[in-house]
Design a protein around this motif. Structure first.
Motif, PDB file in Angstrom:
ATOM      1  N   ILE A  74       0.407  -7.385   0.003  1.00 56.77           N
ATOM      2  CA  ILE A  74      -0.181  -8.625  -0.501  1.00 56.77           C
ATOM      3  C   ILE A  74       0.836  -9.393  -1.332  1.00 56.77           C
ATOM      4  O   ILE A  74       1.752  -8.811  -1.918  1.00 56.77           O
ATOM      5  CB  ILE A  74      -1.435  -8.366  -1.362  1.00 56.77           C
ATOM      6  CG1 ILE A  74      -1.070  -7.628  -2.657  1.00 56.77           C
ATOM      7  CG2 ILE A  74      -2.502  -7.632  -0.585  1.00 56.77           C
ATOM      8  CD1 ILE A  74      -2.166  -7.645  -3.703  1.00 56.77           C
ATOM      9  N   THR A 111     -10.530   1.830  -4.364  1.00 50.73           N
ATOM     10  CA  THR A 111     -10.888   0.407  -4.418  1.00 50.73           C
ATOM     11  C   THR A 111     -12.003   0.091  -5.404  1.00 50.73           C
ATOM     12  O   THR A 111     -12.401  -1.057  -5.530  1.00 50.73           O
ATOM     13  CB  THR A 111     -11.314  -0.087  -3.021  1.00 50.73           C
ATOM     14  OG1 THR A 111     -12.415   0.700  -2.564  1.00 50.73           O
ATOM     15  CG2 THR A 111     -10.171   0.046  -2.035  1.00 50.73           C
ATOM     16  N   LYS A 116      -6.082   0.095 -12.493  1.00 48.18           N
ATOM     17  CA  LYS A 116      -4.993  -0.345 -11.624  1.00 48.18           C
ATOM     18  C   LYS A 116      -3.691   0.310 -12.076  1.00 48.18           C
ATOM     19  O   LYS A 116      -3.323   0.253 -13.262  1.00 48.18           O
ATOM     20  CB  LYS A 116      -4.838  -1.875 -11.682  1.00 48.18           C
ATOM     21  CG  LYS A 116      -6.129  -2.647 -11.393  1.00 48.18           C
ATOM     22  CD  LYS A 116      -6.583  -2.446  -9.965  1.00 48.18           C
ATOM     23  CE  LYS A 116      -7.825  -3.252  -9.666  1.00 48.18           C
ATOM     24  NZ  LYS A 116      -9.019  -2.802 -10.384  1.00 48.18           N
ATOM     25  N   TYR A 119      -4.373  -0.198  -5.597  1.00 42.50           N
ATOM     26  CA  TYR A 119      -5.495  -1.053  -5.198  1.00 42.50           C
ATOM     27  C   TYR A 119      -5.300  -1.776  -3.865  1.00 42.50           C
ATOM     28  O   TYR A 119      -6.142  -2.578  -3.454  1.00 42.50           O
ATOM     29  CB  TYR A 119      -5.853  -2.037  -6.315  1.00 42.50           C
ATOM     30  CG  TYR A 119      -4.853  -3.142  -6.617  1.00 42.50           C
ATOM     31  CD1 TYR A 119      -4.985  -4.394  -6.035  1.00 42.50           C
ATOM     32  CD2 TYR A 119      -3.801  -2.934  -7.502  1.00 42.50           C
ATOM     33  CE1 TYR A 119      -4.106  -5.417  -6.327  1.00 42.50           C
ATOM     34  CE2 TYR A 119      -2.915  -3.949  -7.802  1.00 42.50           C
ATOM     35  CZ  TYR A 119      -3.062  -5.198  -7.215  1.00 42.50           C
ATOM     36  OH  TYR A 119      -2.186  -6.215  -7.515  1.00 42.50           O
ATOM     37  N   VAL A 120      -4.198  -1.502  -3.189  1.00 47.10           N
ATOM     38  CA  VAL A 120      -3.963  -2.079  -1.864  1.00 47.10           C
ATOM     39  C   VAL A 120      -4.015  -0.958  -0.832  1.00 47.10           C
ATOM     40  O   VAL A 120      -3.390   0.092  -1.020  1.00 47.10           O
ATOM     41  CB  VAL A 120      -2.600  -2.795  -1.806  1.00 47.10           C
ATOM     42  CG1 VAL A 120      -2.347  -3.329  -0.400  1.00 47.10           C
ATOM     43  CG2 VAL A 120      -2.560  -3.936  -2.821  1.00 47.10           C
ATOM     44  N   ALA A 165       0.857  -1.181   0.000  1.00 46.72           N
ATOM     45  CA  ALA A 165       0.000   0.000   0.000  1.00 46.72           C
ATOM     46  C   ALA A 165       0.897   1.237   0.000  1.00 46.72           C
ATOM     47  O   ALA A 165       1.989   1.218   0.588  1.00 46.72           O
ATOM     48  CB  ALA A 165      -0.889   0.002   1.228  1.00 46.72           C
ATOM     49  N   ASP A 195      -5.122  -8.697  -9.294  1.00 48.14           N
ATOM     50  CA  ASP A 195      -3.717  -8.993  -9.585  1.00 48.14           C
ATOM     51  C   ASP A 195      -3.528  -9.292 -11.079  1.00 48.14           C
ATOM     52  O   ASP A 195      -2.520  -8.903 -11.684  1.00 48.14           O
ATOM     53  CB  ASP A 195      -3.243 -10.194  -8.764  1.00 48.14           C
ATOM     54  CG  ASP A 195      -3.284  -9.931  -7.264  1.00 48.14           C
ATOM     55  OD1 ASP A 195      -3.401  -8.754  -6.867  1.00 48.14           O
ATOM     56  OD2 ASP A 195      -3.210 -10.910  -6.487  1.00 48.14           O
TER      57      ASP A 195
END
Length: 819
Positions: free
Chosen positions: A336, A295, A301, A326-327, A260, A346
């Motif tokens: 992640i 999100t 992305k 996106y994290v 993140a 992903d």
């Protein structure tokens, strides 16, 4: 006589207040019912959404009172909050003055609606006699280690130099000055709601009277996930990168890592490298976006390579580390392991940046190879060394055992929910009762010294941190532990704290020794029916459940769940959109009451739509509701409609029909309110009763059955009393009755009267009701069709037209389709 709604409503509101008609006292001998609507924020004026919410609650409260319950129906004010502080900045008026002025105005409006509130139990969260106990509870939570302080990022306006709520940030800019908003770390207070995550989740199953959609929303917000925490090494860095995954079976498919932007490692990993500047600019840009924007499934992305690599815990392979939008730091560990072959987000990211996609799960043992494809289900492992051929479930267990044995991972349960940040760098909120001592550190204010009172000598500049910092009288304090000089905490509490326990204060609002007594709470709690907007389905309801559970554990609350039944009413729309000043589609309750009366406003808003659905405003619908109340008024007051008393004797068919409809209506209205809250169909049934009364007045005027019509009039008034309380009170006394209609017993129906030798059919032409038909219950379909076509109104309407078909719906209606 004319229906003088303004005179009638003013008269009975005055009388009810004089009689203290809605005052309630604890009575252990009486069965209780606690009806509660979510209390309002005193913004200055009621809107039609308020009218809908409170009218629904008032019907429930009045109905239950007529059923013999001792009804608690209180009201109060969620009176702290940012709008009052903004008004202070903009208009140089103290928030206390602004708030109390608005309360006075809205209280007057609520009384004009004839709502059956016990005003003696009114609570106002900005008053010292309330927020003293909010502070008291804070200290008790602190003593139970459910309160702590840590650094956390906030929205910071670079121009106003102040903290902004999420809703004040629009496209990364301050809504007030359009300056950039950045994330700034401040030391802030939290409630450990995560300590109760399991109980909050498990006890959702006990909430049988809650809508399924609300329970699902709460489950998703708590977000329990069972999986594994895995430590990834970082090449050339002595810290481990901890990730949480619900799919340890996909570990061999991890081809890159994502941090993140807020992750503390980001700055350390890139410091002094060519990646430092672009990643800092990237993270600063993302910091201006909301969580929803970050999100959203529609969000593109995007990310940047950090120049560093992690080490796969089982293969030792080097895996590139990225920072991506996106994290979020708030979820999991803020990092992640990306498995693009088996996770949609992903996969999209890997395709965009040309990263490896390694298939490790196939739907079945004999599924063909699918390189560079996406499959998110479970199945059988491939490309996973010794775990090939195992099912996802078996492989997950074996991989966790291996990680645990090597000290690089373990099975764990993760929750989406995070601890509740309650600090607000504001003035107009409940002061946090803590002091900072140079010697003793952070110390709670002793409960006997509460409340910590908001000072008046503050300055509202709109800039800088909390206005409380400008008050020397507030800031200077004595340490309760050592007696030395200390400074007060200048954060105030999130207003959700105030609304997380107010329903318990209503049970004992004048208690000066405790927030409420166990005796009073044990009698009234839990709330039998809670009513409010679905927008509060997560935070307010979740926080209220958390508070209730903690207070239960502290021995303060007799219950662990606050609300037995929940109704989330829909919005009031106009022209298909939610009413708002900016859209110019606001309808003022004051204007409607002035033109039609409060009873009309209430009746329309209850009749126009089922309570859980959105309601489309209709001027014609309001007018129709008013015409109906005029019909009711004439039906019960016209001189031709001579009332009588005594035994009801039924001789003629029209008398039997009226008696049948009267009892059917009592049954229908009772069931619709009691079981389903279908107020619209309940009112519709009463309309049918009024129509039948008018039909009887025409057919039976030469052989008037006074006792029957009197019974129908009495039933009508009782059935409409919860919906249109002022007019029904007037008509009740016009019938020569003593006392209040709202104090009499709810009518009971005669089951025998519902067994008819004859059945009434509504007769429609192309779906529109044109007449009614009463036939023998033994009549054949052909006899029913012929009788319907023989009715004068029907034969005239179909004359000269082709009858395509006649449909008979047993015991209900006949529909004649013509061309």
């Amino acid at each position: 006589m004319k229906y003088q709604y303004a005179e009638i409503e003013e008269k009975w509101q005055r009388q009810w207040e004089q009689d203290e008609a809605f005052k309630v006292v604890d009575n252990p001998e009486a069965k209780k019912y606690y009806a509660l609507e979510m209390f309002p924020y005193p913004s200055g004026k009621l809107h039609m959404g308020h009218v809908r919410n409170y009218s629904i609650g008032d019907v429930v409260a009045r109905f239950k009172k007529m059923q013999g319950y001792n009804v608690l129906h209180p009201i109060g004010w969620d009176a702290f909050g940012l709008p009052a502080e903004n008004a202070a900045i903009a208009n140089q008026i103290h928030p206390d003055i602004w708030t109390k002025s608005n309360i006075a105005e809205m209280k007057k409006q609520l009384k004009r609606l004839g709502l059956s509130y016990d005003w003696d139990r009114e609570v106002t969260t900005c008053m010292e006699d309330y927020y003293k106990w909010t502070q008291w509870l804070f200290v008790k939570f602190y003593e139970k280690d459910l309160v702590y302080k840590k650094k956390s990022p906030v929205n910071w306006c670079t121009s106003c130099e102040t903290v902004l709520a999420n809703e004040q940030v629009v496209s990364g800019l301050c809504e007030r000055c359009d300056s950039p908003v950045v994330k700034k770390n401040l030391s802030q207070w939290f409630y450990r709601i995560t300590n109760y995550a399991d109980r909050l989740l498990e006890d959702i199953e006990t909430l049988h009277g809650w809508p399924d959609k609300v329970k699902t929303m709460q489950k998703n917000w708590i977000g329990k996930s069972i999986g594994a925490e895995i430590d990834f090494g970082i090449d050339g860095f002595d810290q481990k990168l901890k990730v949480f995954t619900t799919r340890p079976d996909t570990l061999y498919g991890c081809t890159y890592m994502v941090l993140a932007p807020e992750h503390p490692y980001v700055a350390e990993l890139t410091q002094g490298t060519e990646f430092e500047t672009p990643i800092r600019e990237f993270t600063e840009r993302l910091a201006r976006l909301s969580e929803i924007e970050r999100t959203s499934t529609e969000a593109v992305k995007e990310g940047l390579f950090t120049g560093r690599y992690s080490v796969h815990p089982l293969t030792g392979a080097l895996i590139p580390i990225y920072v991506a939008n996106y994290v979020l730091m708030e979820y999991g560990t803020g990092a992640i392991m990306a498995v693009p072959a088996h996770d949609e987000r992903d996969y999209d990211f890997a395709k965009k940046y040309g990263l490896d996609i390694v298939e490790v799960i196939r739907p079945s043992a004999d599924s063909p190879e699918a390189p560079d494809a996406l499959y998110t289900g479970k199945g059988f492992l491939v490309n996973s060394e010794t775990y090939n051929g195992m099912t996802s479930e078996d492989a997950s267990q074996k991989i966790i055992e291996k990680l645990n044995a090597e000290g690089i991972g373990n099975a764990t349960t993760n929750f989406r929910i995070r601890d509740w940040l309650v600090s607000r760098q504001r003035y107009w909120g409940c002061p946090i009762p803590m002091v900072n001592c140079p010697t003793c550190g952070i110390v709670p204010v002793p409960v006997e010294e509460l409340p910590v009172v908001l000072p008046r000598d503050v300055k509202f500049s709109g800039k800088g941190e909390s206005p409380l910092l400008t008050s020397e009288t507030f800031m200077n304090a004595v340490c309760p532990t050592c007696g030395g000089h200390a400074t007060r905490e200048t954060d105030t509490m999130d207003t959700f704290v105030d609304s997380s326990w107010y329903f318990l204060r209503y049970t004992d609002p004048h208690n000066e020794e405790l927030p409420f007594s166990m005796k009073a709470a044990s009698y009234w709690m839990d709330v039998d029916q809670y009513i409010g907007g679905v927008e509060h389905a997560i935070l307010h309801l979740l926080y209220s459940r958390f508070f209730t559970k903690v207070m239960y554990d502290l021995g303060l609350s007799p219950v662990g769940e606050p609300f037995k039944n929940l109704l989330t009413q829909g919005m009031v729309l106009k022209d298909g959109a939610k009413m708002s000043k900016s859209k110019g589609n606001v309808v003022s309750p004051d204007e409607i009451i002035a033109k039609y009366g409060a009873d009309t406003a209430r009746l329309f808003i209850l009749f126009a739509s089922p309570p859980e659905k959105d309601l489309e405003w209709s001027d014609d619908g309001v007018d129709g509701a008013h015409r109906f109340l005029n019909r009711v008024f004439r039906a019960v007051t016209d001189e031709d409609a001579v009332k009588g008393s005594g035994e009801v004797v039924l001789t003629y068919e029209d008398e039997k029909a009226l008696n049948y409809v009267m009892n059917r209506t009592i049954k229908k209205v009772t069931e619709d309110i009691e079981d389903r809250f279908n107020f619209n169909t309940a009112i519709s049934a009463v309309m049918e009763l009024v129509n039948e009364m008018y039909r009887y007045r025409e057919s039976g005027k030469d052989r008037w059955n006074g006792p029957l019509y009197g019974a129908a009039s009495e039933a009508l008034v009782k059935l409409l009393a919860p919906f249109a309380p002022h007019l029904m009170e007037e008509l009740w006394h016009g019938l020569g009755k003593e006392g209040s209609v709202h104090e009499v017993a709810w009518p009971a129906y005669d089951a025998k009267a519902l067994i008819l030798d004859e059945i009434e059919f509504a007769v429609q032409i192309n779906g529109k009701v044109r007449d009614h038909l009463v036939v023998s219950k033994d009549a054949t379909q052909e006899e029913i069709k012929n009788a319907a076509l023989a009715l004068d109104k029907i034969s005239d309407a179909v004359s000269g037209k082709e009858i395509a078909k006649v449909v008979v719906v047993p015991k209900k209606l006949v529909n004649i389709v013509v061309r």
